[in-house]
Design an enzyme around this catalytic site. Structure first.
Site, PDB file in Angstrom:
ATOM      1  N   PHE A   1      89.592  53.293  21.139  1.00  0.00           N
ATOM      2  CA  PHE A   1      90.754  53.134  22.021  1.00  0.00           C
ATOM      3  C   PHE A   1      90.777  51.752  22.692  1.00  0.00           C
ATOM      4  O   PHE A   1      91.661  50.914  22.417  1.00  0.00           O
ATOM      5  CB  PHE A   1      90.718  54.292  23.032  1.00  0.00           C
ATOM      6  CG  PHE A   1      91.483  54.093  24.300  1.00  0.00           C
ATOM      7  CD1 PHE A   1      92.793  53.619  24.279  1.00  0.00           C
ATOM      8  CD2 PHE A   1      90.904  54.401  25.533  1.00  0.00           C
ATOM      9  CE1 PHE A   1      93.507  53.451  25.467  1.00  0.00           C
ATOM     10  CE2 PHE A   1      91.608  54.245  26.717  1.00  0.00           C
ATOM     11  CZ  PHE A   1      92.906  53.767  26.681  1.00  0.00           C
TER      12      PHE A   1
ATOM     13  N   ILE B   1      75.491  50.726  15.275  1.00  0.00           N
ATOM     14  CA  ILE B   1      74.729  49.721  16.052  1.00  0.00           C
ATOM     15  C   ILE B   1      73.261  50.119  16.229  1.00  0.00           C
ATOM     16  O   ILE B   1      72.442  49.315  16.658  1.00  0.00           O
ATOM     17  CB  ILE B   1      75.373  49.412  17.433  1.00  0.00           C
ATOM     18  CG1 ILE B   1      75.539  50.688  18.260  1.00  0.00           C
ATOM     19  CG2 ILE B   1      76.692  48.675  17.264  1.00  0.00           C
ATOM     20  CD1 ILE B   1      75.887  50.415  19.726  1.00  0.00           C
TER      21      ILE B   1
ATOM     22  N   ALA C   1      80.132  52.810  21.836  1.00  0.00           N
ATOM     23  CA  ALA C   1      79.307  53.693  22.660  1.00  0.00           C
ATOM     24  C   ALA C   1      79.612  55.150  22.372  1.00  0.00           C
ATOM     25  O   ALA C   1      80.681  55.485  21.844  1.00  0.00           O
ATOM     26  CB  ALA C   1      79.573  53.423  24.146  1.00  0.00           C
TER      27      ALA C   1
ATOM     28  N   TYR D   1      75.196  59.800  30.474  1.00  0.00           N
ATOM     29  CA  TYR D   1      76.099  58.691  30.131  1.00  0.00           C
ATOM     30  C   TYR D   1      76.031  57.588  31.200  1.00  0.00           C
ATOM     31  O   TYR D   1      75.869  56.402  30.886  1.00  0.00           O
ATOM     32  CB  TYR D   1      77.527  59.225  29.993  1.00  0.00           C
ATOM     33  CG  TYR D   1      78.591  58.164  29.878  1.00  0.00           C
ATOM     34  CD1 TYR D   1      78.734  57.404  28.722  1.00  0.00           C
ATOM     35  CD2 TYR D   1      79.476  57.924  30.936  1.00  0.00           C
ATOM     36  CE1 TYR D   1      79.721  56.431  28.621  1.00  0.00           C
ATOM     37  CE2 TYR D   1      80.468  56.963  30.838  1.00  0.00           C
ATOM     38  CZ  TYR D   1      80.582  56.212  29.687  1.00  0.00           C
ATOM     39  OH  TYR D   1      81.557  55.251  29.597  1.00  0.00           O
TER      40      TYR D   1
HETATM   41  P1  NAD Z   1      86.146  55.315  21.959  1.00  0.00           P
HETATM   42  O1  NAD Z   1      85.300  56.480  21.606  1.00  0.00           O
HETATM   43  O2  NAD Z   1      87.582  55.316  21.588  1.00  0.00           O
HETATM   44  O3  NAD Z   1      85.495  53.971  21.424  1.00  0.00           O
HETATM   45  C1  NAD Z   1      84.140  53.834  21.141  1.00  0.00           C
HETATM   46  C2  NAD Z   1      84.014  53.256  19.754  1.00  0.00           C
HETATM   47  O4  NAD Z   1      82.624  53.057  19.473  1.00  0.00           O
HETATM   48  C3  NAD Z   1      84.566  54.175  18.651  1.00  0.00           C
HETATM   49  O5  NAD Z   1      85.421  53.466  17.791  1.00  0.00           O
HETATM   50  C4  NAD Z   1      83.329  54.670  17.922  1.00  0.00           C
HETATM   51  O6  NAD Z   1      83.566  54.954  16.559  1.00  0.00           O
HETATM   52  C5  NAD Z   1      82.380  53.507  18.143  1.00  0.00           C
HETATM   53  N1  NAD Z   1      80.967  53.901  18.059  1.00  0.00           N
HETATM   54  C6  NAD Z   1      80.389  54.983  18.625  1.00  0.00           C
HETATM   55  N2  NAD Z   1      79.086  55.031  18.296  1.00  0.00           N
HETATM   56  C7  NAD Z   1      78.853  53.950  17.504  1.00  0.00           C
HETATM   57  C8  NAD Z   1      77.700  53.459  16.837  1.00  0.00           C
HETATM   58  N3  NAD Z   1      76.520  54.111  16.915  1.00  0.00           N
HETATM   59  N4  NAD Z   1      77.804  52.330  16.104  1.00  0.00           N
HETATM   60  C9  NAD Z   1      79.000  51.679  15.996  1.00  0.00           C
HETATM   61  N5  NAD Z   1      80.116  52.108  16.596  1.00  0.00           N
HETATM   62  C10 NAD Z   1      80.049  53.234  17.354  1.00  0.00           C
HETATM   63  O7  NAD Z   1      85.974  55.151  23.547  1.00  0.00           O
HETATM   64  P2  NAD Z   1      86.705  54.151  24.559  1.00  0.00           P
HETATM   65  O8  NAD Z   1      87.288  55.001  25.620  1.00  0.00           O
HETATM   66  O9  NAD Z   1      87.532  53.183  23.852  1.00  0.00           O
HETATM   67  O10 NAD Z   1      85.441  53.422  25.209  1.00  0.00           O
HETATM   68  C11 NAD Z   1      85.051  52.108  24.826  1.00  0.00           C
HETATM   69  C12 NAD Z   1      83.951  51.636  25.765  1.00  0.00           C
HETATM   70  O11 NAD Z   1      84.428  51.592  27.107  1.00  0.00           O
HETATM   71  C13 NAD Z   1      82.710  52.507  25.770  1.00  0.00           C
HETATM   72  O12 NAD Z   1      81.587  51.672  25.871  1.00  0.00           O
HETATM   73  C14 NAD Z   1      82.873  53.322  27.021  1.00  0.00           C
HETATM   74  O13 NAD Z   1      81.635  53.746  27.522  1.00  0.00           O
HETATM   75  C15 NAD Z   1      83.544  52.323  27.931  1.00  0.00           C
HETATM   76  N6  NAD Z   1      84.303  52.930  29.015  1.00  0.00           N
HETATM   77  C16 NAD Z   1      85.396  53.690  28.750  1.00  0.00           C
HETATM   78  C17 NAD Z   1      86.112  54.235  29.806  1.00  0.00           C
HETATM   79  C18 NAD Z   1      87.364  55.060  29.588  1.00  0.00           C
HETATM   80  O14 NAD Z   1      87.954  55.500  30.573  1.00  0.00           O
HETATM   81  N7  NAD Z   1      87.806  55.289  28.365  1.00  0.00           N
HETATM   82  C19 NAD Z   1      85.691  54.027  31.122  1.00  0.00           C
HETATM   83  C20 NAD Z   1      84.558  53.255  31.358  1.00  0.00           C
HETATM   84  C21 NAD Z   1      83.881  52.690  30.293  1.00  0.00           C
END
Ligand code: NAD
Length: 309
Positions: free
Chosen positions: A11, A52, A75, A142
């Protein structure tokens, strides 16, 4: 600049990859597609389907792409999943991040931008809005894994002179947020209402979060290419309750069938809002999109894509 975006099929980072490409940077994406989608990766970006946790495969990416900047968003991003499976959470979020940091140091990366979380690293806040000096007392695996990586960043910053910034996001919402992945209440509520199902509210709906729209998060990641050092909250500074989100989504969709109530989930924080004074000072950044506009745009996207979700 040559920018390696991890998690760029997901996302948040897919929007960041789009914006970096629009700003004429050369972008490569690393993602294992565990929650992300291939179609989210911009066509102009080189794509590496790599986990990763696999440092050998990651090394090949660095050899091949040789990035100036690493923007690290890959993540395990679900709080409930981290409580159920803390080993998996730590392996992706901690070990995966260490792999990236080691390679960044070895390959002379100039800047490391890390997606942290203001919603989970502070724990239950002692005062609101929380600023970056607040003690870190995460209440979920987390939050723990995200906090630990910030400590590694500090270590690599000191030992390897790696320039870094950790963007501690509030609850990010917007188009491409997958409502089936256990996070993202705006998209989850919208998807259920559009299917005629009542949304589920955990607890009494009074839990407050700081909701930040995706385009504001993208703007912070653009500014962070050049500015900022250390942890920075990226949010609005304003608390919004789950009930207010329910009402905002209901208003857009004309929903009047109510919601289901379930007990609060473990690891969830009851109240958090984040001070963004520091981001304003160092990134010259402030949020532009209000809740009503952001919710409307998100709901429009869910409506247009409901058959694929
Ligand atoms: P998301 O799940 O859409 O994106 C995470 C991406 O990481 C996915 O495309 C997934 O396929 C990839 N991924 C997961 N494990 C992996 C691995 N082992 N190797 C390679 N790729 C891997 O989530 P998001 O909401 O877009 O979050 C993105 C980042 O922002 C994350 O680090 C999350 O912790 C952080 N974050 C998100 C929010 C939120 O509100 N969505 C808030 C704070 C922090």
């Amino acid at each position: 600049m040559r920018i390696l975006v991890t998690g760029g099929a997901g996302f948040i980072a897919s929007h960041i990859a789009d914006a970096y490409i629009n700003a004429q940077h050369t972008v490569a994406v690393v993602d294992d597609l565990s929650t992300g989608k291939r179609e989210n990766v911009p066509q102009e970006a080189q794509f590496f389907e790599v986990d990763i946790r696999n440092s050998n495969a990651l090394r090949k990416v660095f050899e091949d792409f040789n990035p100036d900047v690493v923007n690290h968003h890959a993540a395990q991003a679900s709080v409930p999943r981290s409580s159920k499976d803390p080993q998996y959470d730590a392996s992706v979020n901690i070990i995966g991040s260490i792999n990236l940091l080691l390679l960044s140091a070895e390959f002379g990366v100039k800047r490391f931008i890390y997606a942290s979380t203001g919603g989970a690293v502070y724990g239950e806040p002692q005062q609101l809005p929380v600023n970056e000096d607040h003690p870190l007392m995460p209440t979920s695996p987390y939050g723990i894994s995200k906090m630990v990586v910030e400590h590694y960043l500090r270590f690599f910053g000191r030992e390897q002179e790696l320039s870094w910034v950790a963007l501690r996001y509030g609850n990010v919402y917007g188009p491409r947020q997958d409502p089936t992945k256990g996070a993202g209440v705006v998209a989850i509520f919208a998807a259920r209402m559009l299917r005629g199902e009542r949304p589920i509210i955990y607890g009494d709906g009074s839990a407050e979060r700081d909701y930040i729209y995706i385009s504001d998060v993208v703007a912070a990641n653009i500014a962070a290419l050049k500015h900022g050092q250390g942890p920075l909250n990226i949010a609005t500074g304003k608390p919004t309750s789950v009930m207010q989100i329910y009402e905002a989504v209901s208003a857009v969709l004309g929903w009047d069938k109510g919601f289901e109530k379930r007990p609060m989930r473990p690891g969830e924080v009851q109240r958090v809002s984040l001070s963004v004074t520091q981001a304003y000072k160092t990134l010259n950044w402030e949020p532009q999109v209000g809740l009503e506009e952001g919710v409307r745009k998100t709901v429009d996207w869910v409506r247009a894509n409901i058959d694929r979700l």
